[in-house]
Design a protein around this motif. Structure first.
Motif, PDB file in Angstrom:
ATOM      1  N   ASP A 248       0.709  -1.189  -0.025  1.00 40.18           N
ATOM      2  CA  ASP A 248      -0.289  -0.035   0.074  1.00 40.18           C
ATOM      3  C   ASP A 248       0.897   1.185  -0.061  1.00 40.18           C
ATOM      4  N   TYR A 249       0.349   2.183  -0.799  1.00 39.06           N
ATOM      5  CA  TYR A 249       1.325   3.481  -1.203  1.00 39.06           C
ATOM      6  C   TYR A 249      -0.058   4.449  -0.667  1.00 39.06           C
ATOM      7  N   ASN A 250       0.506   5.732   0.147  1.00 38.79           N
ATOM      8  CA  ASN A 250      -0.354   6.781   0.192  1.00 38.79           C
ATOM      9  C   ASN A 250       0.105   7.935  -1.000  1.00 38.79           C
ATOM     10  N   ALA A 251      -0.768   8.313  -1.542  1.00 36.01           N
ATOM     11  CA  ALA A 251      -0.858   9.278  -2.651  1.00 36.01           C
ATOM     12  C   ALA A 251       0.106  10.506  -2.180  1.00 36.01           C
ATOM     13  N   SER A 252      -0.157  11.033  -0.876  1.00 33.04           N
ATOM     14  CA  SER A 252       0.460  12.162  -0.198  1.00 33.04           C
ATOM     15  C   SER A 252       2.170  11.791  -0.465  1.00 33.04           C
ATOM     16  N   ALA A 253       2.403  10.605   0.026  1.00 33.99           N
ATOM     17  CA  ALA A 253       3.873  10.339  -0.121  1.00 33.99           C
ATOM     18  C   ALA A 253       4.425  10.685  -1.090  1.00 33.99           C
ATOM     19  N   PHE A 254       3.951  10.887  -2.301  1.00 34.77           N
ATOM     20  CA  PHE A 254       4.427  11.273  -3.617  1.00 34.77           C
ATOM     21  C   PHE A 254       4.443  12.701  -3.685  1.00 34.77           C
ATOM     22  N   GLY A 255       3.977  13.489  -2.972  1.00 31.36           N
ATOM     23  CA  GLY A 255       3.737  14.941  -2.940  1.00 31.36           C
ATOM     24  C   GLY A 255       2.436  15.261  -3.637  1.00 31.36           C
ATOM     25  N   CYS A 256       1.346  14.319  -3.644  1.00 33.13           N
ATOM     26  CA  CYS A 256      -0.059  14.773  -4.085  1.00 33.13           C
ATOM     27  C   CYS A 256      -0.734  15.672  -3.288  1.00 33.13           C
ATOM     28  N   VAL A 257      -1.189  16.685  -3.722  1.00 33.59           N
ATOM     29  CA  VAL A 257      -1.881  17.713  -2.661  1.00 33.59           C
ATOM     30  C   VAL A 257      -3.349  17.676  -3.194  1.00 33.59           C
ATOM     31  N   SER A 258      -4.208  17.564  -2.080  1.00 30.65           N
ATOM     32  CA  SER A 258      -5.818  17.388  -2.347  1.00 30.65           C
ATOM     33  C   SER A 258      -6.599  18.915  -2.135  1.00 30.65           C
ATOM     34  N   ASP A 259      -5.847  19.819  -2.573  1.00 26.81           N
ATOM     35  CA  ASP A 259      -6.632  21.091  -2.380  1.00 26.81           C
ATOM     36  C   ASP A 259      -7.483  21.661  -3.686  1.00 26.81           C
ATOM     37  N   GLY A 260      -7.424  20.679  -4.500  1.00 28.56           N
ATOM     38  CA  GLY A 260      -8.287  21.312  -5.900  1.00 28.56           C
ATOM     39  C   GLY A 260      -7.693  22.132  -6.877  1.00 28.56           C
ATOM     40  N   GLN A 261      -6.468  22.622  -6.426  1.00 26.30           N
ATOM     41  CA  GLN A 261      -5.824  23.559  -7.277  1.00 26.30           C
ATOM     42  C   GLN A 261      -4.255  23.442  -7.881  1.00 26.30           C
ATOM     43  N   THR A 262      -3.683  22.588  -7.009  1.00 25.08           N
ATOM     44  CA  THR A 262      -2.445  21.931  -7.244  1.00 25.08           C
ATOM     45  C   THR A 262      -2.594  20.852  -8.583  1.00 25.08           C
ATOM     46  N   ASN A 263      -1.836  21.260  -9.564  1.00 27.08           N
ATOM     47  CA  ASN A 263      -1.890  20.270 -10.629  1.00 27.08           C
ATOM     48  C   ASN A 263      -0.638  19.002 -10.242  1.00 27.08           C
ATOM     49  N   ASN A 264      -1.577  17.761 -10.035  1.00 25.19           N
ATOM     50  CA  ASN A 264      -0.837  16.720  -9.364  1.00 25.19           C
ATOM     51  C   ASN A 264      -0.238  15.622 -10.483  1.00 25.19           C
ATOM     52  N   THR A 265      -0.527  16.024 -11.675  1.00 26.00           N
ATOM     53  CA  THR A 265      -0.255  15.087 -12.852  1.00 26.00           C
ATOM     54  C   THR A 265       1.257  14.511 -12.761  1.00 26.00           C
ATOM     55  N   ARG A 266       2.253  15.075 -12.547  1.00 29.89           N
ATOM     56  CA  ARG A 266       3.403  14.616 -12.549  1.00 29.89           C
ATOM     57  C   ARG A 266       3.688  13.544 -11.400  1.00 29.89           C
ATOM     58  N   SER A 267       3.148  13.963 -10.183  1.00 24.43           N
ATOM     59  CA  SER A 267       3.085  13.228  -8.945  1.00 24.43           C
ATOM     60  C   SER A 267       2.177  11.844  -9.011  1.00 24.43           C
ATOM     61  N   ILE A 268       1.223  11.838  -9.459  1.00 28.26           N
ATOM     62  CA  ILE A 268       0.490  10.965  -9.726  1.00 28.26           C
ATOM     63  C   ILE A 268       1.176   9.720 -10.484  1.00 28.26           C
ATOM     64  N   GLN A 269       1.451  10.483 -11.705  1.00 29.26           N
ATOM     65  CA  GLN A 269       1.981   9.503 -12.539  1.00 29.26           C
ATOM     66  C   GLN A 269       3.223   8.875 -12.141  1.00 29.26           C
ATOM     67  N   ALA A 270       4.041   9.559 -11.631  1.00 28.52           N
ATOM     68  CA  ALA A 270       5.333   9.045 -10.842  1.00 28.52           C
ATOM     69  C   ALA A 270       5.118   7.945  -9.843  1.00 28.52           C
ATOM     70  N   ALA A 271       4.056   8.063  -9.221  1.00 31.30           N
ATOM     71  CA  ALA A 271       3.495   7.157  -8.308  1.00 31.30           C
ATOM     72  C   ALA A 271       3.127   5.847  -8.988  1.00 31.30           C
ATOM     73  N   ILE A 272       2.142   6.007 -10.030  1.00 33.53           N
ATOM     74  CA  ILE A 272       1.824   5.059 -10.634  1.00 33.53           C
ATOM     75  C   ILE A 272       3.043   4.078 -11.522  1.00 33.53           C
ATOM     76  N   ASP A 273       3.796   4.805 -12.058  1.00 33.26           N
ATOM     77  CA  ASP A 273       5.162   4.300 -12.497  1.00 33.26           C
ATOM     78  C   ASP A 273       5.881   3.413 -11.622  1.00 33.26           C
ATOM     79  N   LEU A 274       6.208   3.857 -10.588  1.00 33.03           N
ATOM     80  CA  LEU A 274       7.034   3.452  -9.619  1.00 33.03           C
ATOM     81  C   LEU A 274       6.365   1.997  -8.770  1.00 33.03           C
ATOM     82  N   ILE A 275       5.239   2.299  -8.697  1.00 35.39           N
ATOM     83  CA  ILE A 275       4.412   1.023  -8.128  1.00 35.39           C
ATOM     84  C   ILE A 275       4.474  -0.127  -9.131  1.00 35.39           C
TER      85      ILE A 275
END
Length: 245
Positions: free
Chosen positions: A22-49
């Protein structure tokens, strides 16, 4: 002999548990404020996993703004209750494949899951404004109906499970499956009413598709499939008028 089989079973179970990380999205720098663009962080997490053999990427309460994301083998995305993946409305933030654009896309992948009680939100009205702007400037010359992004696209994927999450407010079709096998949609609300021809589930050359406990409320047809596509089961899946899809 029984002892050997028992040991082999334990080893198999242990190996499976080792992969189920299990991985937490926040550990990859993902921010849940609805304004920060998380594309790179989420894709990096998917690729790593995926590169580590697989596991689950967990998103907890919040709005995760992101551009297009590519699914990878052996990765489960778990959108917990209150978690929303929000499409960044910029036309060029969607993934372009084969002349079309997608928010969530997977090609030649296997053993993929998107589960939970969260939402994948297409922001159709905001996307339309962006596309209209590109059309007015002459940057995009195609008819708007041919460039509207699909919310979820799968191409030549196998063993995919979409369970529990809400697929909502797509600019184009909600889900498109091309040459896929063993894909299940279950326990979901699929809703998109912004465009007259926004369809629910579109199957092309796909087999072993099961649909269970779905509520499909789309402006276009709830289910469209070509002659080469086969559904293994359609259970308790209805449209707003109570008819089976």
């Amino acid at each position: 002999m029984k002892r050997i089989l028992y040991i082999m079973l334990l080893l198999t179970m242990s190996f499976g548990q080792a992969l189920a990380v299990d991985y937490n999205a926040s550990a990859f720098g993902c921010v849940s404020d609805g304004q920060t663009n998380n594309t790179r962080s989420i894709q990096a997490a998917i690729d790593l996993i995926s590169s580590k053999g697989g596991g689950t990427l967990n998103f907890y309460v919040g709005r995760y703004l992101t551009g297009g994301l590519e699914l990878k083998s052996n990765v489960t995305i778990n959108l917990h209750e209150g978690a929303i993946l929000v499409a960044n409305p910029s036309y060029y933030d969607f993934i372009e494949k084969n002349g079309k654009r997608y928010f969530i896309y997977g090609e030649n992948q296997s053993n993929v899951k998107i589960i939970g009680k969260g939402v994948i939100l297409g922001q159709a009205a905001a996307v339309k404004i962006k596309i209209d702007d590109q059309l007015n400037k002459g940057i995009v010359s195609k008819d708007i109906n041919s460039v509207r992004p699909t919310l979820l696209g799968l191409n030549n994927c196998q063993n995919v499970e979409i369970d529990g999450i809400m697929l909502e407010d797509s600019s184009g079709d909600v889900a498109e499956l091309v040459n896929c096998t063993n894909v299940s949609f279950k326990n979901q609300i699929i809703r998109s009413q912004n465009y007259a021809n926004s369809r629910g589930l579109v199957l092309a050359g796909s087999k072993g598709v099961s649909l269970e406990n779905l509520y499909v409320d789309t402006a276009g047809k709830a289910l469209v499939k070509d002659k080469a596509s086969q559904t293994t089961a359609i259970k308790k899946s209805i449209t707003p008028n109570g008819k089976s899809i």
